[in-house]
Every structure is written in C-alpha cells, then in structure tokens.
Design an enzyme around this catalytic site. Structure first.
Site, PDB file in Angstrom:
ATOM      1  N   GLU A  61      27.837  65.856 -11.861  1.00 40.72           N
ATOM      2  CA  GLU A  61      27.643  65.866 -10.413  1.00 40.72           C
ATOM      3  C   GLU A  61      26.314  66.485 -10.008  1.00 40.72           C
ATOM      4  O   GLU A  61      25.904  66.373  -8.849  1.00 40.72           O
ATOM      5  CB  GLU A  61      28.812  66.586  -9.726  1.00 40.72           C
ATOM      6  N   HIS A 106      26.984  69.149 -16.231  1.00 49.13           N
ATOM      7  CA  HIS A 106      27.485  68.808 -14.898  1.00 49.13           C
ATOM      8  C   HIS A 106      27.011  67.411 -14.485  1.00 49.13           C
ATOM      9  O   HIS A 106      25.877  67.259 -14.023  1.00 49.13           O
ATOM     10  CB  HIS A 106      26.981  69.826 -13.869  1.00 49.13           C
ATOM     11  N   CYS A 144      32.299  71.265 -17.538  1.00 46.21           N
ATOM     12  CA  CYS A 144      31.825  72.624 -17.804  1.00 46.21           C
ATOM     13  C   CYS A 144      32.974  73.500 -18.304  1.00 46.21           C
ATOM     14  O   CYS A 144      33.565  73.201 -19.333  1.00 46.21           O
ATOM     15  CB  CYS A 144      31.124  73.200 -16.579  1.00 46.21           C
TER      16      CYS A 144
END
Length: 217
Positions: A200, A198, A88
């Site tokens: 994650e 992202h 990001c």
C-alpha cells in the site's frame, strides 16, 4: 501498472488496532476492490479476501489480534480455503514465534519459523528495496526483477525450512530480499499470502501486486 479493472471483490481489512488500515483501504479501493474496515466476525468470514495489516511489536500485535478474535478468524478462513493476506507484522505473526528484546511470543503457527532481529549495519530497514520473486510467483506477476518495494521493519524471518511432505501439494513459494542478510520478503501458500514490505506504500508496483492478489479471489 494494470488499470483498475478488477471485478468488485469484497475485501475486509481486519481492524484489530495494529496497522495502517486507511492506507490499505485506499490502496485496495484504487485497484477495484469493495473494501470494509472492520473486526466484525461475520463480515470478515464472508468476505472474498481478508487483509491482515500490522505495525509495531510482534507481542502487542498478537495480543490485539487475539482480543479481536482475529486468530480464530484467520484460522477458520484458512481451514475453509478462504484467502488471507498479511502485510508487515501481519505477515510475521503468521509464523511460529517472534523474539523481541529476549521475549518470545507465540504466533499463529501457520508456518514454522522465528521472527528475529535483522543483522544489518543499519536498522530499521526503512526504504525501497528489490525482491527476488519465487519461481512461478503469481503475486509478482507482471513486475520486473528490479522493481523496488517499500520496507519498514527491524525484524524478519531469516531462514525457511518448510516442506509440505506431500508431493501432491505444491510447496509454498518464498520470495527473498536482502538487508545485511537475506530474509523472507513474501510467501504464497495456497490461500495464504503475505509480504514483509508494504504494497500500500509501494506506488504502482504495490498496486499491481494487490491487483494480482485480488484477481485470485
């Protein structure tokens, strides 16, 4: 998604005050990495991989990164061919500059380019979107073309104009997404990889992508 059988590589999540480090830690541990959250210079330099997260404003992230000597750590690792991954705003600060609210801030200048406001009817770009992977991408290996990843951002790099100038050196692999207009969604450039989205927060797809990165360490 690949099962988490990756060997235990040491990954440091750089803690410089701007990034969801706990989510990154959990995601990396899930795919088999030995993870430490720290800003300690020696730990960050000696890890197999360094992950640089980032949320918020470009200028604030750069200020926090420099305060933690993160700019020095990233530069020294890359000079030695040691893997670094940005996520990001942690990707955005790798570019030459960022422009927010008319204020220009110098980035790490690993790649030429300017992080600018997205031109779209709805901003921020928040939610799931597809990515068009670069040909031969290792980052997106094993992931279908229609796979969606989770984005949260209002700024992006909208053009790419970078060649190595050396036919013996592979050109960076640049992957794209579209929200109102095309923008850079990921880059693979030797030891330096980065994603605008992202991993994650991208479920099984993100886990596969992080596994792909760890397998290169």
């Amino acid at each position: 998604m690949s099962s988490p059988t990756t060997s235990r590589k040491k990954v440091v999540v750089l803690d410089y005050g701007f990034g969801n480090v706990r989510s990154a830690e959990r995601a990396l541990a899930h795919v088999g990495a030995d993870v430490e959250i720290t800003r300690d210079y020696d730990a960050a330099m000696n890890a197999d991989g360094l992950l640089v997260p980032g949320v918020g404003a470009f200028a604030a992230c750069m200020q926090g990164l420099r305060a933690a000597r993160g700019d020095w750590i990233v530069g020294r690792r890359l000079a030695g061919g040691r893997p670094v991954m940005g996520i990001c705003v942690g990707m955005q600060i790798l570019f030459e500059r960022g422009v927010e609210h008319g204020v220009e801030t110098e980035g790490l200048d690993e790649w030429p380019g300017t992080v600018e406001p997205l031109k779209a009817d709805v901003v921020p770009h928040m939610g799931w979107n597809t990515v068009t992977p670069a040909e031969g991408s290792r980052l997106f290996a094993g992931l279908d073309a229609g796979t969606r990843y989770y984005f949260v951002h209002s700024y992006a790099v909208r053009t790419w104009d970078f060649e190595t100038g050396n036919p013996r050196i592979d050109a960076p692999k640049v992957s794209w997404a579209t929200h109102g207009e095309p923008f850079v969604a990921a880059v693979e450039n030797g030891p330096l990889w980065a994603t605008q989205f992202h991993p994650e927060k991208s479920g099984d797809a993100g886990a596969q992508l992080l596994t792909n990165w760890i397998e290169t360490l």
